[in-house]
Write an enzyme that holds these catalytic residues in place. Structure first.
Site, PDB file in Angstrom:
ATOM      1  N   LYS A 111       0.837  -1.201   0.000  1.00  0.00           N
ATOM      2  CA  LYS A 111       0.000   0.000   0.000  1.00  0.00           C
ATOM      3  C   LYS A 111       0.871   1.249   0.000  1.00  0.00           C
ATOM      4  CE  LYS A 111      -4.287  -1.765   0.466  1.00  0.00           C
ATOM      5  NZ  LYS A 111      -4.508  -2.871   1.403  1.00  0.00           N
ATOM      6  N   LYS A 207      -3.663  -9.311 -10.174  1.00  0.00           N
ATOM      7  CA  LYS A 207      -4.543  -9.982  -9.218  1.00  0.00           C
ATOM      8  C   LYS A 207      -5.889  -9.262  -9.185  1.00  0.00           C
ATOM      9  CE  LYS A 207      -5.277 -10.461  -4.315  1.00  0.00           C
ATOM     10  NZ  LYS A 207      -5.746  -9.571  -3.373  1.00  0.00           N
ATOM     11  N   LYS A 210     -10.423  -5.217  -5.607  1.00  0.00           N
ATOM     12  CA  LYS A 210     -11.244  -4.013  -5.742  1.00  0.00           C
ATOM     13  C   LYS A 210     -10.375  -2.763  -5.824  1.00  0.00           C
ATOM     14  CE  LYS A 210     -12.516  -4.965  -0.998  1.00  0.00           C
ATOM     15  NZ  LYS A 210     -12.760  -6.362  -0.728  1.00  0.00           N
TER      16      LYS A 210
HETATM   17  P1  ADP Z   1      -9.463  -7.188  -2.406  1.00  0.00           P
HETATM   18  O1  ADP Z   1      -8.081  -7.506  -2.882  1.00  0.00           O
HETATM   19  O2  ADP Z   1     -10.424  -7.097  -3.540  1.00  0.00           O
HETATM   20  O3  ADP Z   1      -9.486  -5.981  -1.514  1.00  0.00           O
HETATM   21  P2  ADP Z   1      -9.742  -8.669   0.024  1.00  0.00           P
HETATM   22  O4  ADP Z   1      -8.350  -8.282   0.364  1.00  0.00           O
HETATM   23  O5  ADP Z   1     -10.853  -8.073   0.795  1.00  0.00           O
HETATM   24  O6  ADP Z   1      -9.955  -8.423  -1.535  1.00  0.00           O
HETATM   25  O7  ADP Z   1      -9.832 -10.252   0.085  1.00  0.00           O
HETATM   26  C1  ADP Z   1     -10.831 -11.018   0.735  1.00  0.00           C
HETATM   27  C2  ADP Z   1     -10.488 -12.488   0.629  1.00  0.00           C
HETATM   28  O8  ADP Z   1     -10.514 -12.902  -0.743  1.00  0.00           O
HETATM   29  C3  ADP Z   1      -9.075 -12.840   1.118  1.00  0.00           C
HETATM   30  O9  ADP Z   1      -9.089 -14.102   1.744  1.00  0.00           O
HETATM   31  C4  ADP Z   1      -8.250 -12.850  -0.129  1.00  0.00           C
HETATM   32  O10 ADP Z   1      -7.138 -13.647  -0.023  1.00  0.00           O
HETATM   33  C5  ADP Z   1      -9.251 -13.393  -1.144  1.00  0.00           C
HETATM   34  N1  ADP Z   1      -8.966 -12.833  -2.457  1.00  0.00           N
HETATM   35  C6  ADP Z   1      -9.083 -11.544  -2.833  1.00  0.00           C
HETATM   36  N2  ADP Z   1      -8.738 -11.365  -4.115  1.00  0.00           N
HETATM   37  C7  ADP Z   1      -8.368 -12.586  -4.560  1.00  0.00           C
HETATM   38  C8  ADP Z   1      -7.897 -13.073  -5.821  1.00  0.00           C
HETATM   39  N3  ADP Z   1      -7.744 -12.259  -6.861  1.00  0.00           N
HETATM   40  N4  ADP Z   1      -7.615 -14.378  -5.924  1.00  0.00           N
HETATM   41  C9  ADP Z   1      -7.778 -15.222  -4.877  1.00  0.00           C
HETATM   42  N5  ADP Z   1      -8.229 -14.827  -3.672  1.00  0.00           N
HETATM   43  C10 ADP Z   1      -8.519 -13.534  -3.506  1.00  0.00           C
END
Ligand code: ADP
Ligand code: TRP
Length: 349
Positions: A111, A207, A210
Site C-alpha cells: 500500500k 490480481k 477491488k
Molecule cells: P481485495 O483484494 O479485492 O481488496 P480482500 O483483500 O478483501 O480483496 O480479500 C478477501 C479475501 O478474498 C481474502 O481471503 C483474499 O485472499 C481473497 N482474495 C481476494 N482477491 C483474490 C484473488 N484475486 N484471488 C484469490 N483470492 C482472492
C-alpha cells in the site's frame, strides 16, 4: 477443529473473493466441527471513510455471504464490531508485537509502495487480524495466498504472548502435552489455502482486487459485468491461430496471469467444459470474443441462483438483523471466555 475467517467489507465482493475464499468457507461449514465467519468492518475503516457507505457495505457483505451458501445454522456469521473484546485483545497483543514485523508486512509495504500515506490503522492492521483469529482459538484460517504472512504473524505473536504470560509454556510443546508443561492460552492457527485457485486474475491480468478496479463483481449490474468480460485483456492472435497458454509464471512479475481470459475460464468453468475449451484454445479456430461469451454464460449459470437469493434476502432486512444478532451472541460467548483468561494472565482486573 475450528475454522475461522473474515472478509473486509471495503467494496462489493468479486469472483476472486469467491474462488479464493468464500467457496472454501461454504465447503468447510460442513467439514469443520465449528465454523466462524465474520465481516471485518473495523479493518474496512482503513479504506471506507464514508459512514453511510461503511454501514451499507457491511450489510452487503453479510447478504453476499448468505446468498453464496453460508448457512447460519451451520456456521456462526457475525460482524467484527459486534464483539468489542477484539479491540481489547488487539491492544494486549500489541504490547508483544515487534514493530519490525509490522514494517515488513507485505500488505502494508504494497500500500505504501502504491503511494498511500500510511495511517496507524493500516500499520496495525495485522495486529487486529491476529486478535480476530486468536480470540476464537481458531485452528485453521481459510484465506487467499496474500494473507499467509498475516497468519504467520498471528502464530508468532501467540507464541510470544504464551511465553511471556503462561508459566510452564514451552514453544516446542504448545499444547502442553508433556509433563510439567502448560498449554498456551492463545492457540496457534494455520492458514488453509486452496491450491488450484490461489490467485484469480482480474480483467487486466493483475490480481483481481477491488483496489485495482479490475474485478468481475458477484452481485453487480448485468450490463457492467458484460462490459468487463468483453474488455478482458487479450493479444492480437487471429481467430484461426492457436492461442497462447499461460507459462508457469507470468513474464511480468506484477501480473497474476499473462493470459487472464484462459485462467478465468479455468477457474469458472466446470472441469469437463474447460477441457473442451483447452483443446480448441490450443488448436485455434475460435476467436477471443467467443471465449468471452462462454465465460459470461458460465458466470450467469454459476451465480444465477445466488443472485436470486441475494435479491430475496435484500427484501427482508429484519431477517438479516436477526441472523447477525444471533451470530454476535454466539461469538461473544466464546470471546468472553478467552478474554477472562487473557486478562487474568496479564493482570487486568
Ligand atoms: P481485495 O483484494 O479485492 O481488496 P480482500 O483483500 O478483501 O480483496 O480479500 C478477501 C479475501 O478474498 C481474502 O481471503 C483474499 O485472499 C481473497 N482474495 C481476494 N482477491 C483474490 C484473488 N484475486 N484471488 C484469490 N483470492 C482472492
Ligand atoms: N485481511 C483479510 C483480508 O484482506 C480480512 C481479515 C481480517 C481476516 N481479519 C481476518 C481474514 C481474520 C481471516 C482471519 O481479506
Amino acid at each position: 477443529m475450528r475454522i475461522l475467517s473474515g472478509v473486509q467489507s471495503s467494496g462489493k465482493l468479486h469472483i476472486g473473493n469467491y474462488y479464493g475464499a468464500i467457496r472454501q468457507f461454504v465447503q468447510l461449514q460442513d467439514e469443520a466441527d465449528q465454523a466462524y465467519y465474520f465481516i471485518a468492518n473495523y479493518h474496512s475503516l482503513n479504506e471506507v471513510r464514508d459512514p453511510k457507505r461503511a454501514l451499507e457495505l457491511t450489510r452487503d457483505a453479510a447478504l453476499s455471504y448468505l446468498a453464496l451458501g453460508l448457512d447460519p445454522k451451520k456456521a456462526v456469521l457475525f460482524r467484527q464490531s459486534d464483539v468489542k473484546e477484539v479491540l481489547e485483545l488487539n491492544w494486549i497483543l500489541g504490547v508483544v508485537t515487534p514493530v519490525a514485523h509490522l514494517e515488513r508486512a507485505h500488505s502494508y509495504k504494497d500500500k505504501v509502495a502504491q503511494g498511500k500515506s500510511p495511517d496507524f490503522g493500516l500499520f496495525a492492521y495485522p495486529v487486529l487480524m491476529a486478535a480476530d483469529i486468536l480470540l476464537y482459538s481458531a485452528d485453521e484460517v481459510p484465506v487467499g495466498k496474500d494473507q499467509i504472512q498475516h497468519i504467520e504473524f498471528a502464530r508468532d505473536w501467540a507464541v510470544k504472548f504464551n511465553v511471556q504470560y503462561v508459566p510452564g509454556y514451552d514453544p516446542a510443546d504448545p499444547e502442553g502435552k508433556e509433563r510439567g508443561h502448560a498449554p498456551g492460552i492463545l492457540k496457534l492457527p494455520s492458514a488453509r489455502i486452496q491450491s488450484t485457485t490461489q490467485t484469480v486474475p482480474g480483467i487486466d491480468g493483475r490480481k483481481m482486487s477491488k483496489s485495482y478496479g479490475n474485478t468481475l463483481d458477484l452481485f453487480g449490474d448485468e450490463k457492467e459485468l458484460k462490459k468487463r468480460v468483453m474488455s478482458i485483456k487479450t493479444d492480437s492472435t487471429p481467430v484461426e491461430a492457436p492461442k497462447p497458454v499461460p507459462g508457469d509464471k507470468p513474464s511480468d512479475a506484477s501480473l497474476a496471469s499473462d493470459v487472464p481470459l484462459y485462467d478465468l475460464l479455468k477457474v469458472v468453468l466446470p472441469e469437463s467444459e474447460f477441457r473442451d475449451v483447452e483443446t480448441s484454445w490450443r488448436a485455434g479456430g475460435k476467436g477471443y470474443g467467443e471465449y468471452k461469451k462462454l465465460l459470461l454464460e458460465a458466470l450467469h449459470t454459476t451465480f444465477g441462483p445466488a443472485r436470486k437469493r441475494y435479491a430475496e434476502l435484500s427484501a427482508d432486512p429484519a431477517e438479516l438483523d436477526r441472523i447477525l444478532q444471533d451470530g454476535a451472541s454466539r461469538a461473544r460467548a466464546e470471546a468472553s471466555r478467552l478474554m477472562d483468561q487473557v486478562r487474568k494472565a496479564v493482570g487486568i482486573p
